[in-house]
Design a protein around this motif. Structure first.
Motif, PDB file in Angstrom:
ATOM      1  N   THR A 160     -22.743 -25.642  23.468  1.00 16.41           N
ATOM      2  CA  THR A 160     -21.694 -26.667  23.454  1.00 16.41           C
ATOM      3  C   THR A 160     -21.680 -27.438  24.760  1.00 16.41           C
ATOM      4  O   THR A 160     -22.240 -27.020  25.763  1.00 16.41           O
ATOM      5  CB  THR A 160     -20.295 -26.045  23.259  1.00 16.41           C
ATOM      6  OG1 THR A 160     -19.997 -25.226  24.386  1.00 16.41           O
ATOM      7  CG2 THR A 160     -20.212 -25.228  21.991  1.00 16.41           C
ATOM      8  N   CYS A 161     -21.000 -28.559  24.715  1.00 16.80           N
ATOM      9  CA  CYS A 161     -20.690 -29.350  25.906  1.00 16.80           C
ATOM     10  C   CYS A 161     -19.174 -29.440  25.962  1.00 16.80           C
ATOM     11  O   CYS A 161     -18.544 -29.845  24.989  1.00 16.80           O
ATOM     12  CB  CYS A 161     -21.291 -30.747  25.780  1.00 16.80           C
ATOM     13  SG  CYS A 161     -20.702 -31.917  27.024  1.00 16.80           S
ATOM     14  N   ASN A 162     -18.604 -29.018  27.056  1.00 14.30           N
ATOM     15  CA  ASN A 162     -17.159 -29.122  27.227  1.00 14.30           C
ATOM     16  C   ASN A 162     -16.853 -30.174  28.277  1.00 14.30           C
ATOM     17  O   ASN A 162     -17.578 -30.298  29.267  1.00 14.30           O
ATOM     18  CB  ASN A 162     -16.564 -27.777  27.669  1.00 14.30           C
ATOM     19  CG  ASN A 162     -16.568 -26.771  26.545  1.00 14.30           C
ATOM     20  OD1 ASN A 162     -16.245 -27.106  25.414  1.00 14.30           O
ATOM     21  ND2 ASN A 162     -16.957 -25.550  26.847  1.00 14.30           N
ATOM     22  N   ILE A 163     -15.792 -30.930  28.042  1.00 12.96           N
ATOM     23  CA  ILE A 163     -15.325 -31.899  29.030  1.00 12.96           C
ATOM     24  C   ILE A 163     -13.894 -31.514  29.369  1.00 12.96           C
ATOM     25  O   ILE A 163     -13.016 -31.536  28.501  1.00 12.96           O
ATOM     26  CB  ILE A 163     -15.391 -33.341  28.491  1.00 12.96           C
ATOM     27  CG1 ILE A 163     -16.811 -33.679  28.054  1.00 12.96           C
ATOM     28  CG2 ILE A 163     -14.887 -34.317  29.557  1.00 12.96           C
ATOM     29  CD1 ILE A 163     -16.961 -35.013  27.359  1.00 12.96           C
ATOM     30  N   VAL A 164     -13.696 -31.117  30.616  1.00  8.27           N
ATOM     31  CA  VAL A 164     -12.391 -30.644  31.065  1.00  8.27           C
ATOM     32  C   VAL A 164     -12.032 -31.343  32.371  1.00  8.27           C
ATOM     33  O   VAL A 164     -12.757 -31.241  33.359  1.00  8.27           O
ATOM     34  CB  VAL A 164     -12.397 -29.110  31.268  1.00  8.27           C
ATOM     35  CG1 VAL A 164     -11.033 -28.627  31.718  1.00  8.27           C
ATOM     36  CG2 VAL A 164     -12.840 -28.391  30.001  1.00  8.27           C
ATOM     37  N   GLU A 165     -10.920 -32.071  32.365  1.00 11.27           N
ATOM     38  CA  GLU A 165     -10.416 -32.780  33.540  1.00 11.27           C
ATOM     39  C   GLU A 165     -11.500 -33.624  34.200  1.00 11.27           C
ATOM     40  O   GLU A 165     -11.668 -33.626  35.417  1.00 11.27           O
ATOM     41  CB  GLU A 165      -9.804 -31.786  34.531  1.00 11.27           C
ATOM     42  CG  GLU A 165      -8.597 -31.067  33.958  1.00 11.27           C
ATOM     43  CD  GLU A 165      -8.020 -30.004  34.899  1.00 11.27           C
ATOM     44  OE1 GLU A 165      -8.504 -29.872  36.038  1.00 11.27           O
ATOM     45  OE2 GLU A 165      -7.092 -29.309  34.461  1.00 11.27           O
ATOM     46  N   GLY A 166     -12.259 -34.344  33.378  1.00  6.13           N
ATOM     47  CA  GLY A 166     -13.281 -35.255  33.881  1.00  6.13           C
ATOM     48  C   GLY A 166     -14.609 -34.619  34.230  1.00  6.13           C
ATOM     49  O   GLY A 166     -15.553 -35.315  34.592  1.00  6.13           O
ATOM     50  N   VAL A 167     -14.711 -33.302  34.125  1.00  9.63           N
ATOM     51  CA  VAL A 167     -15.974 -32.615  34.420  1.00  9.63           C
ATOM     52  C   VAL A 167     -16.673 -32.310  33.100  1.00  9.63           C
ATOM     53  O   VAL A 167     -16.078 -31.743  32.183  1.00  9.63           O
ATOM     54  CB  VAL A 167     -15.746 -31.317  35.220  1.00  9.63           C
ATOM     55  CG1 VAL A 167     -17.071 -30.602  35.468  1.00  9.63           C
ATOM     56  CG2 VAL A 167     -15.034 -31.615  36.535  1.00  9.63           C
ATOM     57  N   ILE A 168     -17.946 -32.698  33.010  1.00  9.42           N
ATOM     58  CA  ILE A 168     -18.764 -32.464  31.824  1.00  9.42           C
ATOM     59  C   ILE A 168     -19.590 -31.205  32.074  1.00  9.42           C
ATOM     60  O   ILE A 168     -20.324 -31.133  33.069  1.00  9.42           O
ATOM     61  CB  ILE A 168     -19.688 -33.666  31.553  1.00  9.42           C
ATOM     62  CG1 ILE A 168     -18.859 -34.946  31.372  1.00  9.42           C
ATOM     63  CG2 ILE A 168     -20.581 -33.406  30.348  1.00  9.42           C
ATOM     64  CD1 ILE A 168     -19.662 -36.218  31.444  1.00  9.42           C
ATOM     65  N   TYR A 169     -19.466 -30.232  31.189  1.00 12.36           N
ATOM     66  CA  TYR A 169     -20.192 -28.974  31.310  1.00 12.36           C
ATOM     67  C   TYR A 169     -21.321 -28.935  30.279  1.00 12.36           C
ATOM     68  O   TYR A 169     -21.080 -28.661  29.106  1.00 12.36           O
ATOM     69  CB  TYR A 169     -19.244 -27.786  31.092  1.00 12.36           C
ATOM     70  CG  TYR A 169     -18.198 -27.642  32.161  1.00 12.36           C
ATOM     71  CD1 TYR A 169     -18.419 -26.821  33.260  1.00 12.36           C
ATOM     72  CD2 TYR A 169     -16.978 -28.319  32.082  1.00 12.36           C
ATOM     73  CE1 TYR A 169     -17.451 -26.671  34.253  1.00 12.36           C
ATOM     74  CE2 TYR A 169     -16.016 -28.186  33.064  1.00 12.36           C
ATOM     75  CZ  TYR A 169     -16.260 -27.362  34.147  1.00 12.36           C
ATOM     76  OH  TYR A 169     -15.294 -27.221  35.130  1.00 12.36           O
ATOM     77  N   ASP A 170     -22.546 -29.260  30.716  1.00 14.81           N
ATOM     78  CA  ASP A 170     -23.729 -29.180  29.861  1.00 14.81           C
ATOM     79  C   ASP A 170     -24.253 -27.750  29.954  1.00 14.81           C
ATOM     80  O   ASP A 170     -24.686 -27.308  31.019  1.00 14.81           O
ATOM     81  CB  ASP A 170     -24.805 -30.154  30.328  1.00 14.81           C
ATOM     82  CG  ASP A 170     -24.378 -31.610  30.207  1.00 14.81           C
ATOM     83  OD1 ASP A 170     -23.572 -31.924  29.320  1.00 14.81           O
ATOM     84  OD2 ASP A 170     -24.873 -32.428  31.002  1.00 14.81           O
ATOM     85  N   SER A 171     -24.228 -27.020  28.847  1.00 11.76           N
ATOM     86  CA  SER A 171     -24.501 -25.581  28.855  1.00 11.76           C
ATOM     87  C   SER A 171     -25.931 -25.234  28.446  1.00 11.76           C
ATOM     88  O   SER A 171     -26.502 -25.859  27.549  1.00 11.76           O
ATOM     89  CB  SER A 171     -23.541 -24.872  27.895  1.00 11.76           C
ATOM     90  OG  SER A 171     -22.209 -25.115  28.271  1.00 11.76           O
ATOM     91  N   VAL A 172     -26.478 -24.207  29.113  1.00 11.68           N
ATOM     92  CA  VAL A 172     -27.793 -23.689  28.741  1.00 11.68           C
ATOM     93  C   VAL A 172     -27.677 -23.070  27.353  1.00 11.68           C
ATOM     94  O   VAL A 172     -26.821 -22.235  27.091  1.00 11.68           O
ATOM     95  CB  VAL A 172     -28.292 -22.628  29.756  1.00 11.68           C
ATOM     96  CG1 VAL A 172     -29.559 -21.956  29.252  1.00 11.68           C
ATOM     97  CG2 VAL A 172     -28.521 -23.266  31.121  1.00 11.68           C
ATOM     98  N   THR A 173     -28.560 -23.502  26.445  1.00  7.22           N
ATOM     99  CA  THR A 173     -28.583 -23.015  25.079  1.00  7.22           C
ATOM    100  C   THR A 173     -29.775 -22.092  24.841  1.00  7.22           C
ATOM    101  O   THR A 173     -29.671 -21.107  24.129  1.00  7.22           O
ATOM    102  CB  THR A 173     -28.638 -24.200  24.099  1.00  7.22           C
ATOM    103  OG1 THR A 173     -27.461 -24.980  24.287  1.00  7.22           O
ATOM    104  CG2 THR A 173     -28.719 -23.754  22.660  1.00  7.22           C
ATOM    105  N   GLU A 174     -30.899 -22.454  25.450  1.00  7.38           N
ATOM    106  CA  GLU A 174     -32.123 -21.658  25.303  1.00  7.38           C
ATOM    107  C   GLU A 174     -32.919 -21.783  26.593  1.00  7.38           C
ATOM    108  O   GLU A 174     -32.906 -22.833  27.234  1.00  7.38           O
ATOM    109  CB  GLU A 174     -32.941 -22.186  24.124  1.00  7.38           C
ATOM    110  CG  GLU A 174     -34.175 -21.384  23.813  1.00  7.38           C
ATOM    111  CD  GLU A 174     -34.950 -21.942  22.624  1.00  7.38           C
ATOM    112  OE1 GLU A 174     -36.165 -21.710  22.569  1.00  7.38           O
ATOM    113  OE2 GLU A 174     -34.339 -22.617  21.758  1.00  7.38           O
ATOM    114  N   GLU A 175     -33.633 -20.710  26.927  1.00  4.02           N
ATOM    115  CA  GLU A 175     -34.377 -20.711  28.178  1.00  4.02           C
ATOM    116  C   GLU A 175     -35.643 -19.868  28.050  1.00  4.02           C
ATOM    117  O   GLU A 175     -35.606 -18.768  27.523  1.00  4.02           O
ATOM    118  CB  GLU A 175     -33.463 -20.133  29.265  1.00  4.02           C
ATOM    119  CG  GLU A 175     -34.059 -20.022  30.611  1.00  4.02           C
ATOM    120  CD  GLU A 175     -33.064 -19.497  31.634  1.00  4.02           C
ATOM    121  OE1 GLU A 175     -33.452 -19.438  32.798  1.00  4.02           O
ATOM    122  OE2 GLU A 175     -31.919 -19.139  31.276  1.00  4.02           O
ATOM    123  N   THR A 176     -36.754 -20.446  28.509  1.00  6.96           N
ATOM    124  CA  THR A 176     -38.014 -19.713  28.602  1.00  6.96           C
ATOM    125  C   THR A 176     -38.585 -20.003  29.996  1.00  6.96           C
ATOM    126  O   THR A 176     -37.981 -20.741  30.774  1.00  6.96           O
ATOM    127  CB  THR A 176     -39.038 -20.166  27.532  1.00  6.96           C
ATOM    128  OG1 THR A 176     -39.536 -21.457  27.870  1.00  6.96           O
ATOM    129  CG2 THR A 176     -38.432 -20.165  26.135  1.00  6.96           C
TER     130      THR A 176
END
Length: 186
Positions: free
Chosen positions: A130-146
């Motif tokens: 998911t991507c959350n936007i809270v108080e003007g901050v955009i949180y781009d989340s790690v979904t998969e990693e290799t």
């Protein structure tokens, strides 16, 4: 014979501990892989530093202009990338030009200079997929990693696949692919 076995065991443990400690964290890989000057196939230019992100993208013509220019503070973490925009200029085809600016993170420093407050984030706002936007901050989340790539979930269901070799693939939720290539890094 026991001394030789003991010495070999100690050496193996030391090698194992060193190799584990030298593995890069997700945070450092995100920072290292992203840092630099990028160009996309459509002509967008982006610059990523350890603490900022800048983008200029222009497509279309004067009748159907698609313009986006922006700058953001960024913060890399093991869970993803947090961004807070301070300048955004956006025009979509057939729509009026919109602009936004927020310079509240800057204050006058001692000696007449400018100081920038570090981007404050809540690590719990990162949620895989998911991507959350809270108080003007955009949180781009790690979904998969290799070891070769990291996929981030960003706004509107879009995803970014960041490769270790200087390539990035933007995957809009509505379909399609847009490649970017790093021209320069530091």
């Amino acid at each position: 014979m026991n001394r030789v076995r003991y010495a070999l065991l100690v050496i193996l443990i030391a090698v194992f501990v060193h190799s584990c400690s030298s593995l890069s964290s997700t945070e450092s890989r995100l920072r290292e892989w992203q840092r630099g000057v990028w160009v996309s196939g459509g002509g967008a230019y982006t610059i990523w530093t350890d603490t900022h992100y800048f983008v200029v993208s222009v497509a279309g013509d004067s009748v159907s202009a698609n313009i986006y220019c922006g700058s953001s503070q960024v913060r890399f973490t093991d869970k993803g990338v947090a961004r807070r925009q301070n300048v955004r200029v956006r025009q979509l085809p057939g729509k009026a030009l919109k602009n936004f600016s927020d310079f509240s993170m800057y204050t006058e420093g001692d000696g007449g200079g400018v100081e920038e407050a570090q981007l404050e984030i809540d690590i719990n706002k990162f949620e895989a997929g998911t991507c959350n936007i809270v108080e003007g901050v955009i949180y781009d989340s790690v979904t998969e990693e290799t070891s070769e790539y990291i996929i981030l979930s960003t706004c509107n269901g879009d995803r970014v696949k960041l490769f270790s070799d200087g390539r990035s693939l933007y995957m809009p939720a509505g379909g399609g692919e847009h490649w970017s290539y790093r021209l320069e890094s530091w």
